[in-house]
Design an enzyme around this catalytic site. Sequence first.
Site, PDB file in Angstrom:
ATOM      1  N   LYS A  16       0.757  -1.054   0.120  1.00 16.90           N
ATOM      2  CA  LYS A  16      -0.241  -0.402   0.108  1.00 16.90           C
ATOM      3  C   LYS A  16       0.825   1.436  -0.037  1.00 16.90           C
ATOM      4  O   LYS A  16       0.652   2.756  -0.452  1.00 16.90           O
ATOM      5  CB  LYS A  16      -0.791   0.092   0.944  1.00 16.90           C
ATOM      6  CG  LYS A  16      -1.662   1.091   1.216  1.00 16.90           C
ATOM      7  CD  LYS A  16      -3.155   0.284   2.154  1.00 16.90           C
ATOM      8  CE  LYS A  16      -4.567   1.412   1.691  1.00 16.90           C
ATOM      9  NZ  LYS A  16      -5.552   1.195   2.270  1.00 16.90           N
TER      10      LYS A  16
ATOM     11  N   LYS B 147      -2.321 -13.583  -9.266  1.00 13.42           N
ATOM     12  CA  LYS B 147      -3.141 -14.137  -7.781  1.00 13.42           C
ATOM     13  C   LYS B 147      -4.367 -13.747  -8.089  1.00 13.42           C
ATOM     14  O   LYS B 147      -4.578 -12.619  -8.148  1.00 13.42           O
ATOM     15  CB  LYS B 147      -2.703 -14.116  -6.563  1.00 13.42           C
ATOM     16  CG  LYS B 147      -2.719 -14.245  -5.692  1.00 13.42           C
ATOM     17  CD  LYS B 147      -2.425 -14.133  -4.167  1.00 13.42           C
ATOM     18  CE  LYS B 147      -3.320 -12.964  -3.470  1.00 13.42           C
ATOM     19  NZ  LYS B 147      -3.351 -12.454  -2.566  1.00 13.42           N
TER      20      LYS B 147
ATOM     21  N   LYS C 130      -9.596 -10.278  -4.770  1.00 11.59           N
ATOM     22  CA  LYS C 130     -10.499  -8.736  -5.071  1.00 11.59           C
ATOM     23  C   LYS C 130      -9.723  -7.759  -5.597  1.00 11.59           C
ATOM     24  O   LYS C 130     -10.037  -7.201  -6.351  1.00 11.59           O
ATOM     25  CB  LYS C 130     -11.225  -8.294  -3.881  1.00 11.59           C
ATOM     26  CG  LYS C 130     -12.863  -8.558  -4.179  1.00 11.59           C
ATOM     27  CD  LYS C 130     -13.227  -8.229  -3.126  1.00 11.59           C
ATOM     28  CE  LYS C 130     -14.329  -7.053  -3.188  1.00 11.59           C
ATOM     29  NZ  LYS C 130     -14.266  -6.330  -1.729  1.00 11.59           N
TER      30      LYS C 130
HETATM   31  P1  TYM Z   1      -8.006 -13.049   3.491  1.00 14.40           P
HETATM   32  O1  TYM Z   1     -10.063 -12.328   3.723  1.00 14.40           O
HETATM   33  O2  TYM Z   1      -7.931 -12.065   1.641  1.00 14.40           O
HETATM   34  O3  TYM Z   1      -8.666 -14.563   2.719  1.00 14.40           O
HETATM   35  C1  TYM Z   1      -9.122 -16.121   3.314  1.00 14.40           C
HETATM   36  C2  TYM Z   1      -8.649 -16.761   2.699  1.00 14.40           C
HETATM   37  O4  TYM Z   1      -8.327 -17.040   1.463  1.00 14.40           O
HETATM   38  C3  TYM Z   1      -7.341 -17.275   1.530  1.00 14.40           C
HETATM   39  N1  TYM Z   1      -7.097 -16.851  -0.156  1.00 14.40           N
HETATM   40  C4  TYM Z   1      -6.320 -17.771  -1.379  1.00 14.40           C
HETATM   41  N2  TYM Z   1      -5.494 -18.736  -0.737  1.00 14.40           N
HETATM   42  C5  TYM Z   1      -5.171 -19.429  -2.857  1.00 14.40           C
HETATM   43  N3  TYM Z   1      -5.496 -18.715  -3.880  1.00 14.40           N
HETATM   44  C6  TYM Z   1      -5.436 -17.744  -3.919  1.00 14.40           C
HETATM   45  N4  TYM Z   1      -5.944 -16.713  -4.704  1.00 14.40           N
HETATM   46  C7  TYM Z   1      -5.879 -16.635  -2.533  1.00 14.40           C
HETATM   47  N5  TYM Z   1      -6.627 -15.649  -1.954  1.00 14.40           N
HETATM   48  C8  TYM Z   1      -7.512 -15.614  -0.760  1.00 14.40           C
HETATM   49  C9  TYM Z   1      -6.144 -16.767   2.214  1.00 14.40           C
HETATM   50  O5  TYM Z   1      -4.768 -17.207   1.878  1.00 14.40           O
HETATM   51  C10 TYM Z   1      -6.951 -16.927   3.556  1.00 14.40           C
HETATM   52  O6  TYM Z   1      -6.311 -17.845   3.824  1.00 14.40           O
HETATM   53  N6  TYM Z   1      -5.784 -11.802   7.196  1.00 14.40           N
HETATM   54  C11 TYM Z   1      -6.521 -12.941   6.568  1.00 14.40           C
HETATM   55  C12 TYM Z   1      -7.925 -12.744   7.459  1.00 14.40           C
HETATM   56  C13 TYM Z   1      -7.866 -13.750   9.272  1.00 14.40           C
HETATM   57  C14 TYM Z   1      -7.273 -14.676   9.770  1.00 14.40           C
HETATM   58  C15 TYM Z   1      -6.358 -14.395  10.740  1.00 14.40           C
HETATM   59  C16 TYM Z   1      -6.253 -15.740   8.533  1.00 14.40           C
HETATM   60  C17 TYM Z   1      -7.337 -12.437   9.729  1.00 14.40           C
HETATM   61  N7  TYM Z   1      -7.056 -13.764  11.088  1.00 14.40           N
HETATM   62  C18 TYM Z   1      -5.950 -15.561  12.123  1.00 14.40           C
HETATM   63  C19 TYM Z   1      -6.330 -17.071   9.741  1.00 14.40           C
HETATM   64  C20 TYM Z   1      -5.654 -17.038  10.707  1.00 14.40           C
HETATM   65  C21 TYM Z   1      -6.641 -12.167   5.655  1.00 14.40           C
HETATM   66  O7  TYM Z   1      -7.253 -11.351   5.035  1.00 14.40           O
HETATM   67  O8  TYM Z   1      -7.228 -13.578   4.922  1.00 14.40           O
END
Ligand code: TYM
Length: 320
Positions: free
Chosen positions: A110, A189, A192
């Site tokens: 960012k 990748k 969104k």
């Molecule tokens: P978030 O909401 O961005 O994504 C949720 C999960 O989806 C996975 N993901 C992907 N996996 C493979 N290929 C892709 N293109 C792809 N896009 C998204 C992410 O790796 C994730 O597992 N910070 C985290 C949310 C969070 C969290 C936590 C996760 C908050 N606290 C504690 C684990 C443990 C997040 O933004 O995920």
Amino acid sequence: MRVLSGIQPTGRFHWGNYFGAIRQYIQLQTEDAAFYFIANLHALTTVRDPQVLRQNTQEAAIDLLALGLDPDHAVLFAQSDVPEVCELTWLLMTGTPLGLLERCHAYKDKKARGLPADAGLFTYPVLMAADILAYDSDTVPVGEDQGQHIEVCRDIAASFNHHFGEVFVMPRAKILHTAAKVPGTDGEKMSKSYHNTLEVFEDPRAQRKKIMRIKTDSRPVDQPKDPDTDHLYQLFSLVGTDQQKEELAESYRRGGFGYGDVKKLLADAAEAYFQPSRQRREQLAAEPDRIHQILGDGAATARKKAAEVLRRAQQACGIR
Ligand code: TYM
């Protein structure tokens, strides 16, 4: 195994979320403990409309249940319903070096794009560490992009344990190599923020149109191709049956096929793959009281565990 993961309610879930993370949540939900939460506090760093955030949180719960998350096995809750995690975040924050957070890619990206970053975005990984440590979790199913955050969580836990004794369990990321980084419609990748997503519960006709517009290379039809380096094939391999995958891989290697045909196969396979979940979703969406109850029960169970761990951490560092 004690499993925990979180997912942000920033919009409708896409294939990256499902194949990289949610599918693992469901496979692991019968372990000793499985805690899954909707990360609405994290989402607040980007979603600024209260009505949208509330709505997305509810929709995310419905989506997870429709995809197979079973509240009889897994604890499902909204992150903000466990305020103990925020208190734990502060305890962890006091021992987190700035340099560790400055190296985190979400913040770095960012900043590099010249966008204004706030303290919420900067300290995001500490809240995430608290999320994980608050439930004594040892296994965190995520996609590859969250790997760095789990490493940061381990560093933070190790530093706290070093100062105050063995308070926290050391967690590990669980990343599926077959879907560590699901590609989007442009081959990058799926994310969104890149506007290249295929959503899990998208209207099948709209999704078909998106699939037909997927970018492909301009190699001639008769040229043999390697399926493993083609993002269209990678997407197909997520939703096709084993036999379909074998047949399609063989056509790639032989050559003589058109990408348009592959796209049609992909759209058909995707529609069939998510059809049972789509039906379950319709039923669940008509039962808002049940969703409310599931999230309420989940929060009560999660709070109990988080309060126990918070007490342990407070005692260790002299707050109690
Ligand atoms: P978030 O909401 O961005 O994504 C949720 C999960 O989806 C996975 N993901 C992907 N996996 C493979 N290929 C892709 N293109 C792809 N896009 C998204 C992410 O790796 C994730 O597992 N910070 C985290 C949310 C969070 C969290 C936590 C996760 C908050 N606290 C504690 C684990 C443990 C997040 O933004 O995920």
